[in-house]
Write a protein that holds these residues in place. Structure first.
Motif, PDB file in Angstrom:
ATOM      1  N   VAL A  92       2.678  13.490  -5.111  1.00 29.21           N
ATOM      2  CA  VAL A  92       1.389  14.565  -5.460  1.00 29.21           C
ATOM      3  C   VAL A  92       1.562  15.886  -4.510  1.00 29.21           C
ATOM      4  CG1 VAL A  92      -0.131  12.548  -6.117  1.00 29.21           C
ATOM      5  CG2 VAL A  92      -0.246  13.579  -3.821  1.00 29.21           C
ATOM      6  N   GLY A  93       1.023  16.776  -5.077  1.00 28.26           N
ATOM      7  CA  GLY A  93       0.942  18.036  -4.013  1.00 28.26           C
ATOM      8  C   GLY A  93       0.138  17.692  -2.625  1.00 28.26           C
ATOM      9  N   GLY A  94       0.788  18.693  -1.828  1.00 29.40           N
ATOM     10  CA  GLY A  94       0.265  18.427  -0.529  1.00 29.40           C
ATOM     11  C   GLY A  94      -1.429  18.540  -0.315  1.00 29.40           C
ATOM     12  N   LEU A  95      -1.953  19.492  -1.361  1.00 38.26           N
ATOM     13  CA  LEU A  95      -3.497  19.635  -1.394  1.00 38.26           C
ATOM     14  C   LEU A  95      -4.267  18.694  -2.332  1.00 38.26           C
ATOM     15  CD1 LEU A  95      -3.553  23.497  -0.908  1.00 38.26           C
ATOM     16  CD2 LEU A  95      -3.486  21.615   0.720  1.00 38.26           C
ATOM     17  N   GLU A  96      -3.332  17.892  -2.965  1.00 37.59           N
ATOM     18  CA  GLU A  96      -3.727  16.698  -3.988  1.00 37.59           C
ATOM     19  C   GLU A  96      -4.187  15.285  -3.389  1.00 37.59           C
ATOM     20  OE1 GLU A  96      -0.959  17.272  -7.144  1.00 37.59           O
ATOM     21  OE2 GLU A  96      -1.420  19.197  -7.417  1.00 37.59           O
ATOM     22  N   LEU A 152       0.902  -1.194  -0.078  1.00 44.85           N
ATOM     23  CA  LEU A 152       0.061   0.049  -0.062  1.00 44.85           C
ATOM     24  C   LEU A 152       0.926   1.108   0.095  1.00 44.85           C
ATOM     25  CD1 LEU A 152      -2.545  -1.038   2.916  1.00 44.85           C
ATOM     26  CD2 LEU A 152      -2.849  -1.556   0.335  1.00 44.85           C
ATOM     27  N   ALA A 153       0.600   2.340  -0.991  1.00 46.21           N
ATOM     28  CA  ALA A 153       1.365   3.491  -0.936  1.00 46.21           C
ATOM     29  C   ALA A 153       0.422   4.444  -0.196  1.00 46.21           C
ATOM     30  CB  ALA A 153       1.615   3.885  -2.314  1.00 46.21           C
ATOM     31  N   MET A 154       0.949   5.462   0.688  1.00 46.90           N
ATOM     32  CA  MET A 154       0.323   6.572   1.276  1.00 46.90           C
ATOM     33  C   MET A 154       0.977   7.874   1.021  1.00 46.90           C
ATOM     34  SD  MET A 154       0.182   7.464   5.349  1.00 46.90           S
ATOM     35  CE  MET A 154      -0.343   5.773   6.058  1.00 46.90           C
ATOM     36  N   VAL A 155       0.107   8.745   0.505  1.00 50.37           N
ATOM     37  CA  VAL A 155       0.656  10.160  -0.007  1.00 50.37           C
ATOM     38  C   VAL A 155       0.228  10.886   1.101  1.00 50.37           C
ATOM     39  CG1 VAL A 155       0.847   9.958  -2.431  1.00 50.37           C
ATOM     40  CG2 VAL A 155      -1.360  10.392  -1.609  1.00 50.37           C
ATOM     41  N   THR A 156       0.806  12.037   1.293  1.00 48.19           N
ATOM     42  CA  THR A 156       0.493  12.857   2.539  1.00 48.19           C
ATOM     43  C   THR A 156       0.388  14.393   2.272  1.00 48.19           C
ATOM     44  OG1 THR A 156       2.636  13.324   3.535  1.00 48.19           O
ATOM     45  CG2 THR A 156       1.730  11.326   4.232  1.00 48.19           C
ATOM     46  N   SER A 157      -0.054  14.894   3.299  1.00 49.16           N
ATOM     47  CA  SER A 157       0.034  16.511   2.849  1.00 49.16           C
ATOM     48  C   SER A 157       1.248  17.296   3.765  1.00 49.16           C
ATOM     49  CB  SER A 157      -1.375  17.255   3.446  1.00 49.16           C
ATOM     50  OG  SER A 157      -2.437  16.884   2.666  1.00 49.16           O
ATOM     51  N   ASN A 182      -4.359  29.345   0.085  1.00 48.95           N
ATOM     52  CA  ASN A 182      -4.311  28.370   0.568  1.00 48.95           C
ATOM     53  C   ASN A 182      -2.968  27.507   0.324  1.00 48.95           C
ATOM     54  OD1 ASN A 182      -4.961  26.181   2.214  1.00 48.95           O
ATOM     55  ND2 ASN A 182      -6.554  25.264   0.596  1.00 48.95           N
ATOM     56  N   LEU A 183      -2.036  27.412   1.107  1.00 47.27           N
ATOM     57  CA  LEU A 183      -0.734  26.949   0.660  1.00 47.27           C
ATOM     58  C   LEU A 183      -0.395  25.739   1.672  1.00 47.27           C
ATOM     59  CD1 LEU A 183       1.154  30.280   0.924  1.00 47.27           C
ATOM     60  CD2 LEU A 183       0.444  29.189  -0.977  1.00 47.27           C
ATOM     61  N   PRO A 184       0.223  24.751   0.957  1.00 42.63           N
ATOM     62  CA  PRO A 184       0.771  23.562   1.870  1.00 42.63           C
ATOM     63  C   PRO A 184       1.824  24.027   2.820  1.00 42.63           C
ATOM     64  CG  PRO A 184       1.546  23.327  -0.505  1.00 42.63           C
ATOM     65  CD  PRO A 184       0.642  24.676  -0.325  1.00 42.63           C
ATOM     66  N   GLY A 185       1.941  23.286   4.104  1.00 43.52           N
ATOM     67  CA  GLY A 185       2.643  23.612   4.885  1.00 43.52           C
ATOM     68  C   GLY A 185       4.315  24.053   4.508  1.00 43.52           C
ATOM     69  N   GLY A 186       4.691  23.113   3.426  1.00 45.89           N
ATOM     70  CA  GLY A 186       6.326  23.452   3.099  1.00 45.89           C
ATOM     71  C   GLY A 186       6.414  24.984   2.369  1.00 45.89           C
ATOM     72  N   THR A 199      -4.066  13.319   5.472  1.00 45.50           N
ATOM     73  CA  THR A 199      -4.441  14.776   5.293  1.00 45.50           C
ATOM     74  C   THR A 199      -5.450  15.320   5.974  1.00 45.50           C
ATOM     75  OG1 THR A 199      -4.926  16.180   3.334  1.00 45.50           O
ATOM     76  CG2 THR A 199      -5.989  14.177   3.653  1.00 45.50           C
ATOM     77  N   ALA A 200      -5.723  16.612   6.046  1.00 47.56           N
ATOM     78  CA  ALA A 200      -6.961  17.167   6.532  1.00 47.56           C
ATOM     79  C   ALA A 200      -7.987  17.636   5.558  1.00 47.56           C
ATOM     80  CB  ALA A 200      -6.278  18.515   7.088  1.00 47.56           C
ATOM     81  N   SER A 201      -9.229  17.135   6.232  1.00 52.87           N
ATOM     82  CA  SER A 201     -10.558  16.962   5.415  1.00 52.87           C
ATOM     83  C   SER A 201     -10.891  18.263   4.933  1.00 52.87           C
ATOM     84  CB  SER A 201     -11.749  16.372   5.914  1.00 52.87           C
ATOM     85  OG  SER A 201     -12.752  16.492   5.311  1.00 52.87           O
ATOM     86  N   TYR A 202     -10.690  19.425   5.857  1.00 55.68           N
ATOM     87  CA  TYR A 202     -10.864  20.711   5.493  1.00 55.68           C
ATOM     88  C   TYR A 202     -10.013  21.601   4.323  1.00 55.68           C
ATOM     89  CZ  TYR A 202      -7.451  23.077   8.537  1.00 55.68           C
ATOM     90  OH  TYR A 202      -6.127  23.407   9.008  1.00 55.68           O
ATOM     91  N   TYR A 203      -9.178  20.865   3.872  1.00 57.84           N
ATOM     92  CA  TYR A 203      -8.520  21.101   2.521  1.00 57.84           C
ATOM     93  C   TYR A 203      -9.382  21.056   1.233  1.00 57.84           C
ATOM     94  CZ  TYR A 203      -3.959  21.125   5.179  1.00 57.84           C
ATOM     95  OH  TYR A 203      -2.763  21.378   5.646  1.00 57.84           O
ATOM     96  N   TYR A 204     -10.397  20.546   1.378  1.00 56.30           N
ATOM     97  CA  TYR A 204     -11.260  19.885   0.209  1.00 56.30           C
ATOM     98  C   TYR A 204     -12.496  20.458   0.180  1.00 56.30           C
ATOM     99  CZ  TYR A 204      -7.174  17.218   0.537  1.00 56.30           C
ATOM    100  OH  TYR A 204      -5.963  16.579   0.745  1.00 56.30           O
TER     101      TYR A 204
END
Length: 377
Positions: free
Chosen positions: A93-97, A50-55, A211-215, A112-117
């Motif tokens: 993928v990007g942090g918000l993707e 299983l591959a996990m992407v993160t924000s 709306n920017l990702p943390g990095g 990730t965080a649900s409210y990004y979407y």
């Protein structure tokens, strides 16, 4: 082949007993003590990759570290029959993707965080944090014991997803500002990084929201692309060096008094996993939720003192500012509820829980904290 899941021959015969021990032992008792699995339900001679992407960037060792913990714990609990490769924001993928990438099946898991979407549906905000809403403990109670998770996954199913609470930051802060905020007028014209429904509230107050990702937050603040930024709390803000890019550190977090993070899984991939592995994923997610909450509580006090010692000026939002923001919050909530029947249903259920749980916490925790801080005679 999508990077979500693959199988190969490699299995040890004693895995049934080890999995049951994990699911019924102390680590998983709260979620799985009553679960019983037939050996026939366990897929033989398979390893699931299983591959996990993160924000999260790798520098944020509590956020990205929680995703890594989830991966390690799943691997250990399944004795290696599940492997989890965890990717930081931007590597795949990007942090918000993350949400869309997992929904499509390109990746099996996402943290990730649900409210990004909220651009897809504003109701996603409930499942991270709502302005003037629930504290971390209250949010956990609503999601896990108050019906919130059922509403969350009713919404997620529309995107072929299922999610589990897998982290809570506890109370956050009001953010870093390069100017003092003495009245609502001081918010007008600011360029600020601010996610979720709180960002919509700030926009109504005249703030230009980014709306920017943390990095990317430090660089935007340091270069003047934004004038202010909300991130998490002292420990993470110190890592991101936000105190080097802004002077004023405002409290409290009216927008995120207790923010939940989620472990998302592609629903088709998740359903294809053996029942015991699905249960392990749920149990590990809940352990990660508690672990993150505890880590932030332990780390934020010393970090805040270091920031103060380094010159950060901690300020409190004036009551007038908070009152205006709360008024805008109520207006926006009413508008979303009028426009979307599902949002209205969640809002009604959430509001009922909020009012009920506050009856108790106001009588217990709030009065205790007032006393120990000298505010209660």
């Amino acid at each position: 082949m999508a990077r979500g899941v693959a199988a190969r021959a490699d299995k040890r015969s004693h895995i049934d007993m080890k999995r049951r021990h994990f699911l019924t032992g102390a680590a998983g008792a709260a979620a799985a003590a009553s679960s019983v699995f037939s050996p026939l339900a366990i897929a033989k001679n398979k390893t699931f990759n299983l591959a996990m992407v993160t924000s999260w960037p790798t520098s944020l060792d509590t956020l990205f570290g929680t995703a890594q913990y989830i991966g390690r714990a799943i691997e250990a609990a399944t004795d290696g029959d599940v492997t989890v490769e965890v990717f930081p924001a931007g590597e795949q993928v990007g942090g918000l993707e993350v949400f869309d990438s997992v929904a499509s099946g390109a990746f099996a898991l996402g943290h990730t965080a649900s409210y990004y979407y909220i651009g897809q549906n504003p109701a996603h905000a409930f499942f991270t944090a709502m302005p003037f809403g629930l504290t971390g403990m209250q949010q956990n109670a609503w999601l896990q014991s108050g019906g919130g998770v059922d509403l969350w996954n009713e919404l997620n199913a529309r995107s072929n997803l299922i999610a589990f609470t897998a982290g809570n930051t506890g109370g956050q802060t009001g953010g870093w500002f390069n100017k003092e905020i003495n009245s609502p007028a001081d918010l007008k014209g600011l360029k600020m990084r601010f996610p979720g429904l709180g960002g919509q509230v700030m926009a109504r107050a005249g703030v230009n929201i980014q709306n920017l990702p943390g990095g990317q937050v430090y660089f935007a603040l340091d270069r003047g692309t934004i004038d202010a930024a909300d991130w998490v709390s002292p420990y993470d803000d110190e890592i991101l060096k936000l105190h080097e890019a802004a002077k004023y550190y405002y409290m409290p977090s009216w927008a995120e008094p207790g923010a939940t993070l989620g472990l998302y899984a592609n629903l088709d991939i998740y359903k294809d996993l053996p029942a015991d592995i699905r249960e392990i994923i749920q149990t590990v997610a809940r352990a990660a939720n508690e672990r993150m909450f505890s880590e932030y509580m332990a780390k934020n006090g010393p970090a805040l003192q270091r920031l103060i010692d380094g010159g950060a000026e901690v300020r409190t939002f004036p009551a007038e500012v908070l009152q205006v923001l709360e008024k805008y919050t109520d207006e926006i909530q009413a508008e979303h509820a009028e426009q979307d029947k599902f949002y209205a249903r969640v809002y009604e259920q959430w509001t009922g829980f909020r009012d009920s749980v506050r009856t108790w916490t106001n009588a217990s925790e709030y009065r205790y904290l007032r006393y120990v801080n000298g505010d209660l005679a």
